[in-house]
Structure formats: structure tokens, C-alpha cells
Design a protein around this motif. Structure first.
Motif, PDB file in Angstrom:
ATOM      1  N   ASN A 224       5.744  15.308   4.879  1.00  0.00           N
ATOM      2  CA  ASN A 224       5.973  14.809   6.243  1.00  0.00           C
ATOM      3  C   ASN A 224       6.480  13.373   6.328  1.00  0.00           C
ATOM      4  OD1 ASN A 224       5.082  17.254   7.311  1.00  0.00           O
ATOM      5  ND2 ASN A 224       2.937  16.588   7.172  1.00  0.00           N
ATOM      6  N   HIS A 225       6.085  12.518   5.372  1.00  0.00           N
ATOM      7  CA  HIS A 225       6.355  11.088   5.561  1.00  0.00           C
ATOM      8  C   HIS A 225       7.069  10.404   4.397  1.00  0.00           C
ATOM      9  CE1 HIS A 225       3.919  11.247   9.146  1.00  0.00           C
ATOM     10  NE2 HIS A 225       2.876  11.683   8.475  1.00  0.00           N
ATOM     11  N   TYR A 226       7.007  10.998   3.217  1.00  0.00           N
ATOM     12  CA  TYR A 226       7.469  10.291   2.019  1.00  0.00           C
ATOM     13  C   TYR A 226       8.877   9.700   2.196  1.00  0.00           C
ATOM     14  CZ  TYR A 226       9.202   9.557  -2.699  1.00  0.00           C
ATOM     15  OH  TYR A 226       9.777   9.011  -3.812  1.00  0.00           O
ATOM     16  N   ARG A 227       9.811  10.528   2.641  1.00  0.00           N
ATOM     17  CA  ARG A 227      11.211  10.081   2.692  1.00  0.00           C
ATOM     18  C   ARG A 227      11.413   8.969   3.721  1.00  0.00           C
ATOM     19  NH1 ARG A 227      10.890  14.888   1.695  1.00  0.00           N
ATOM     20  NH2 ARG A 227      11.609  15.757  -0.257  1.00  0.00           N
ATOM     21  N   SER A 228      10.864   9.162   4.926  1.00  0.00           N
ATOM     22  CA  SER A 228      11.069   8.133   5.961  1.00  0.00           C
ATOM     23  C   SER A 228      10.377   6.826   5.554  1.00  0.00           C
ATOM     24  CB  SER A 228      10.575   8.620   7.328  1.00  0.00           C
ATOM     25  OG  SER A 228       9.193   8.856   7.277  1.00  0.00           O
ATOM     26  N   VAL A 229       9.205   6.932   4.899  1.00  0.00           N
ATOM     27  CA  VAL A 229       8.516   5.708   4.459  1.00  0.00           C
ATOM     28  C   VAL A 229       9.340   5.025   3.363  1.00  0.00           C
ATOM     29  CG1 VAL A 229       6.454   4.839   3.255  1.00  0.00           C
ATOM     30  CG2 VAL A 229       6.202   6.459   5.149  1.00  0.00           C
ATOM     31  N   GLN A 230       9.890   5.825   2.459  1.00  0.00           N
ATOM     32  CA  GLN A 230      10.713   5.266   1.376  1.00  0.00           C
ATOM     33  C   GLN A 230      11.898   4.491   1.957  1.00  0.00           C
ATOM     34  OE1 GLN A 230       9.393   5.524  -1.429  1.00  0.00           O
ATOM     35  NE2 GLN A 230      10.947   5.005  -2.939  1.00  0.00           N
ATOM     36  N   LYS A 231      12.511   5.067   2.980  1.00  0.00           N
ATOM     37  CA  LYS A 231      13.670   4.422   3.630  1.00  0.00           C
ATOM     38  C   LYS A 231      13.224   3.106   4.305  1.00  0.00           C
ATOM     39  CE  LYS A 231      17.306   5.636   6.977  1.00  0.00           C
ATOM     40  NZ  LYS A 231      16.968   4.962   8.219  1.00  0.00           N
ATOM     41  N   SER A 232      12.089   3.170   5.013  1.00  0.00           N
ATOM     42  CA  SER A 232      11.594   1.961   5.692  1.00  0.00           C
ATOM     43  C   SER A 232      11.241   0.875   4.689  1.00  0.00           C
ATOM     44  CB  SER A 232      10.345   2.287   6.517  1.00  0.00           C
ATOM     45  OG  SER A 232      10.654   3.238   7.494  1.00  0.00           O
ATOM     46  N   LEU A 233      10.656   1.283   3.559  1.00  0.00           N
ATOM     47  CA  LEU A 233      10.291   0.290   2.543  1.00  0.00           C
ATOM     48  C   LEU A 233      11.543  -0.376   1.970  1.00  0.00           C
ATOM     49  CD1 LEU A 233       7.450   2.255   0.687  1.00  0.00           C
ATOM     50  CD2 LEU A 233       7.179   0.108   1.961  1.00  0.00           C
ATOM     51  N   ARG A 234      12.582   0.436   1.763  1.00  0.00           N
ATOM     52  CA  ARG A 234      13.832  -0.120   1.237  1.00  0.00           C
ATOM     53  C   ARG A 234      14.409  -1.125   2.240  1.00  0.00           C
ATOM     54  NH1 ARG A 234      17.254   3.995   1.278  1.00  0.00           N
ATOM     55  NH2 ARG A 234      15.833   5.272   0.071  1.00  0.00           N
TER      56      ARG A 234
ATOM     57  N   TYR B 139       0.838  -1.204   0.000  1.00  0.00           N
ATOM     58  CA  TYR B 139       0.000   0.000   0.000  1.00  0.00           C
ATOM     59  C   TYR B 139       0.877   1.259   0.000  1.00  0.00           C
ATOM     60  CZ  TYR B 139      -2.628   3.881   1.935  1.00  0.00           C
ATOM     61  OH  TYR B 139      -3.167   5.123   2.142  1.00  0.00           O
ATOM     62  N   PHE B 140       1.885   1.267   0.886  1.00  0.00           N
ATOM     63  CA  PHE B 140       2.724   2.476   0.966  1.00  0.00           C
ATOM     64  C   PHE B 140       3.605   2.630  -0.283  1.00  0.00           C
ATOM     65  CE2 PHE B 140       1.420   2.631   5.424  1.00  0.00           C
ATOM     66  CZ  PHE B 140       1.135   3.988   5.516  1.00  0.00           C
ATOM     67  N   GLU B 141       3.971   1.523  -0.911  1.00  0.00           N
ATOM     68  CA  GLU B 141       4.711   1.649  -2.179  1.00  0.00           C
ATOM     69  C   GLU B 141       3.841   2.346  -3.225  1.00  0.00           C
ATOM     70  OE1 GLU B 141       7.785  -2.071  -1.569  1.00  0.00           O
ATOM     71  OE2 GLU B 141       5.910  -2.408  -2.640  1.00  0.00           O
ATOM     72  N   ARG B 142       2.563   1.954  -3.276  1.00  0.00           N
ATOM     73  CA  ARG B 142       1.650   2.608  -4.237  1.00  0.00           C
ATOM     74  C   ARG B 142       1.481   4.083  -3.875  1.00  0.00           C
ATOM     75  NH1 ARG B 142      -1.054  -2.392  -3.646  1.00  0.00           N
ATOM     76  NH2 ARG B 142      -2.506  -1.576  -2.125  1.00  0.00           N
ATOM     77  N   LEU B 143       1.302   4.347  -2.587  1.00  0.00           N
ATOM     78  CA  LEU B 143       1.103   5.732  -2.142  1.00  0.00           C
ATOM     79  C   LEU B 143       2.337   6.577  -2.455  1.00  0.00           C
ATOM     80  CD1 LEU B 143      -0.746   7.745  -0.661  1.00  0.00           C
ATOM     81  CD2 LEU B 143       0.250   6.979   1.496  1.00  0.00           C
ATOM     82  N   ASN B 144       3.523   6.005  -2.207  1.00  0.00           N
ATOM     83  CA  ASN B 144       4.747   6.772  -2.464  1.00  0.00           C
ATOM     84  C   ASN B 144       4.939   7.047  -3.956  1.00  0.00           C
ATOM     85  OD1 ASN B 144       5.387   7.126   0.183  1.00  0.00           O
ATOM     86  ND2 ASN B 144       7.496   6.384   0.006  1.00  0.00           N
ATOM     87  N   ARG B 145       4.498   6.087  -4.794  1.00  0.00           N
ATOM     88  CA  ARG B 145       4.592   6.331  -6.247  1.00  0.00           C
ATOM     89  C   ARG B 145       3.722   7.543  -6.622  1.00  0.00           C
ATOM     90  NH1 ARG B 145       5.098   0.775  -6.879  1.00  0.00           N
ATOM     91  NH2 ARG B 145       2.876   0.427  -7.226  1.00  0.00           N
ATOM     92  N   LEU B 146       2.523   7.618  -6.042  1.00  0.00           N
ATOM     93  CA  LEU B 146       1.641   8.764  -6.320  1.00  0.00           C
ATOM     94  C   LEU B 146       2.254  10.048  -5.767  1.00  0.00           C
ATOM     95  CD1 LEU B 146      -1.891   7.309  -5.410  1.00  0.00           C
ATOM     96  CD2 LEU B 146      -0.888   7.569  -7.676  1.00  0.00           C
ATOM     97  N   ALA B 147       2.744   9.966  -4.538  1.00  0.00           N
ATOM     98  CA  ALA B 147       3.253  11.174  -3.870  1.00  0.00           C
ATOM     99  C   ALA B 147       4.514  11.698  -4.548  1.00  0.00           C
ATOM    100  CB  ALA B 147       3.516  10.883  -2.388  1.00  0.00           C
ATOM    101  N   ALA B 148       5.232  10.821  -5.241  1.00  0.00           N
ATOM    102  CA  ALA B 148       6.471  11.251  -5.911  1.00  0.00           C
ATOM    103  C   ALA B 148       6.174  12.097  -7.148  1.00  0.00           C
ATOM    104  CB  ALA B 148       7.298  10.017  -6.305  1.00  0.00           C
ATOM    105  N   ASN B 149       4.927  12.131  -7.576  1.00  0.00           N
ATOM    106  CA  ASN B 149       4.543  12.854  -8.803  1.00  0.00           C
ATOM    107  C   ASN B 149       4.180  14.311  -8.468  1.00  0.00           C
ATOM    108  OD1 ASN B 149       3.139  13.939 -10.956  1.00  0.00           O
ATOM    109  ND2 ASN B 149       2.256  11.966 -11.559  1.00  0.00           N
TER     110      ASN B 149
END
Ligand SMILES: Cc1cc2nc3c(=O)[nH]c(=O)nc-3n(C[C@H](O)[C@H](O)[C@H](O)COP(=O)(O)O)c2cc1C
Length: 309
Positions: free
Chosen positions: A184-194, A153-163
Motif C-alpha cells: 500500500n505505501h512502499y512506492r509512494s513513501v520511496q518517492k517522497s523520501l527521494r 524511520y521510513f528509510e529503515r522501514l522501506n529497507r525492511l519492506a523491500a526484502n
């Protein structure tokens, strides 16, 4: 539709003292011929009448006698009056509960989880509706599988938020949530997903071996409050029982928005989720209590009676 009244009074035992009438929030009883009698057609099944009756004359059919029987300890049935328990010990327990972000691999037995949920439901609920629900993942594999759905879910959300164009457009139509999330969250979520995908590091549930999802069925007057009060009881009970917990707001967000995550847990569509509790045996012992930030407390009726942080 009102539930059928399941409160019953044994006329042989009732002395007609009327205490049950005094505490009943629904006027379920009246005194007839010197004895309390169930005359109302509305009852919260809260059990106040049974709790106060000196003669033990009242029973409430809807109350499950198992709800106060625990597998891992037993509770005296006698009521504790106000002021009888040392507040210092209670506060010490409350302040010692900390969010646990490192768990041992030892699983939590299902009976212990069942006890915790019973502890949770000693909480109050609006009109005593008790419409809370508890969905339990008791194995680390199950927790991982939910973590994986939430990661998707967060991978999909981050793809949208990156646009950037999408962020701009959604903001322009009065929906700033995506841009706020990005900030607020994109970068930390991206790091956690990685870390989750590459190293298997669980930044979501912190390696917890169990998860309790707290929701509510339709019909509650205050579903969020009910669920969160039960949740806090579970957190405190867990600490008393040697367990660690952590509320996982990111999991609540995913379960609120993503149908795939909800389907994964087989949650009915009309059952919102209010809390997700990570649970397990904590790895590290702590040394001391710390405290909270400065408070804002108001006493509006006394001039100068406001303490600002
Ligand atoms: C509604 C809510 C959501 C939270 N979500 C998370 C979360 O997603 N991940 C996490 O590690 N901690 C989460 N926490 C824990 C808070 O960070 C923690 O309660 C706060 O830092 C105070 O620390 P303490 O719980 O140890 O006293 C959440 C707490 C609350 C109340």
C-alpha cells in the motif's frame, strides 16, 4: 486514586435551588438545611454546577480561569443556549476546513498556537480527565528536524519492506503488516523520501511552519477519543483564525513505533500520540465547498430505514 474535591459553595449566595445537584454527574452535593453543600468525596471538576448556578455561588478550584482567556480574541462568558447560533454558518465553517498541503513561510505566533490549544480543550473528555498533552514545534526548522527523524524511520522501514523473504516470513507467522505496508505505501513513501533528500521537498508536513503533536498522559478513560476530539476543535479553530491544518497520519505512525522519533520530541514512554497536526498560513484560497461520499445511515428500528451508499 480520586482527586481532592475542589468545588466550593458560598453559603451566603446559595439559595438552595438545587440546580447544581440536578446536573452533577458525581453526586458531589446535597441540600443540607436548605443550602447546597459539598458532601461527596468524588468530583469531576467539570464545572456544570458553577455553570448552572443562578446565584453564582459555586466555584471549582481545579478549573483554570486562564483556560478561556485568549490572546488573539475575547469570548463573552455568557452561555449560548441550544439553537441560538445559525447552524448554516457552523456547517459552512466545518465544510470549509480542508487539509492544507501548501503553506506560506510566515510563522505562526506562539500566542496563536496557545489560543488554538485552548480552543482544543473546550472538547469533552471521558470522565473529564483532560489528560491530553500538546507538544508544539513552532519554528519551521524544528518541523524540518522532526521530518528528518521521521524520514530516517521510513528509510529503515522501506529497507525492511523491500526484502521479499522478510515479507513472506512475517506473513507466515501471522504478522502481515510489513507485506501490507509494502503493497500500500512502499512506492509512494520511496518517492517522497527521494524528493525529501534530493529536492528538499516536504511531502510529510507539506511545508507547514508549525506542528502540534496531540497525546495523552496515563489516567484517561478514553485517551484516543479525548485527543482526537481536541484535535478536531483545533482544526476548526485554526480555520476560523485564518490558518491551515493537515493531519499527518504518517507522523503518528512513526511516533507510535520509533523510539528515536519519540526521543527527538522528548515524549515520555507512557504517553501515546494520537494526532499530529501540521499548521501554518495556507498559500491558496479555495473557491467553494464540495461535499462527501454517499453516506451509510441506519435506523435499525424502522424497516426499510437503511440508506446504503
Ligand atoms: C487520521 C488521518 C490521517 C491523515 N494523514 C494524512 C497524511 O499523512 N498526509 C496528508 O497529506 N493528509 C492526511 N490526512 C488528510 C486526509 O487525506 C483528508 O482529511 C481527506 O482527504 C479529506 O480531505 P479534507 O481534510 O480536506 O476534507 C489525514 C486525515 C486523517 C483523518
Amino acid at each position: 486514586m480520586a482527586n481532592p474535591v475542589t468545588t466550593a459553595i458560598d453559603p451566603e449566595l446559595c439559595t438552595g435551588c438545587g440546580l447544581c445537584l440536578t446536573v452533577c454527574p458525581a453526586d458531589t452535593m446535597t441540600i443540607v438545611d436548605g443550602k447546597a453543600r459539598v458532601t461527596g468525596n468524588r468530583c469531576l471538576a467539570c464545572g456544570h454546577c458553577a455553570a448552572i448556578c443562578p446565584a453564582g455561588a459555586v466555584g471549582v478550584g481545579e478549573i483554570d480561569p486562564e483556560s478561556l482567556r485568549f490572546a488573539s480574541f475575547s469570548v463573552e462568558p455568557g452561555w449560548l443556549p441550544p439553537g441560538c447560533l445559525a447552524p448554516a454558518e457552523l456547517v459552512r465553517l466545518m465544510a470549509s476546513r480542508r487539509s492544507c498541503r501548501n503553506y506560506r513561510e510566515t510563522p505562526v505566533a506562539r500566542e496563536i498556537i496557545a489560543d488554538l490549544i485552548k480552543i482544543g480543550t473546550t472538547a469533552p473528555s471521558g470522565t473529564n480527565s483532560q489528560r491530553w498533552t500538546f507538544t508544539v514545534l513552532a519554528e519551521r526548522d524544528e518541523v524540518n528536524a522532526l521530518g528528518n527523524q521521521i524520514a530516517l524511520y521510513f528509510e529503515r522501514l522501506n529497507r525492511l519492506a523491500a526484502n521479499p523473504l522478510l515479507r513472506l516470513l512475517t506473513r507466515m507467522v501471522g504478522k502481515p503488516a510489513l507485506a501490507d505496508y509494502h503493497r500500500n505505501h512502499y512506492r509512494s513513501v520511496q518517492k517522497s523520501l527521494r524528493e525529501w533528500r534530493e529536492d528538499g521537498r516536504d511531502r510529510l508536513f507539506h511545508g507547514a511552519t508549525a506542528v502540534i503533536v496531540v497525546g495523552s498522559r496515563p489516567g484517561a478513560s478514553c485517551p484516543a477519543e479525548d485527543a482526537l476530539l481536541a484535535t478536531q476543535n483545533i482544526l476548526l479553530g485554526a480555520h476560523a483564525m485564518g490558518l491551515g491544518t493537515c493531519l499527518i497520519g504518517f507522523a503518528v505512525a512513526a511516533l507510535a513505533r520509533d523510539v528515536r522519533c519519540r526521543k527527538h520530541l522528548q515524549l515520555p514512554d507512557d504517553e501515546p500520540v494520537y494526532a499530529v497536526i501540521a499548521l501554518g498560513y495556507p498559500r491558496e484560497p479555495y473557491q467553494r465547498l464540495t461535499g462527501r461520499k454517499k453516506l451509510l445511515v441506519r435506523f435499525p428500528s424502522s424497516p426499510g430505514g437503511t440508506t446504503e451508499a
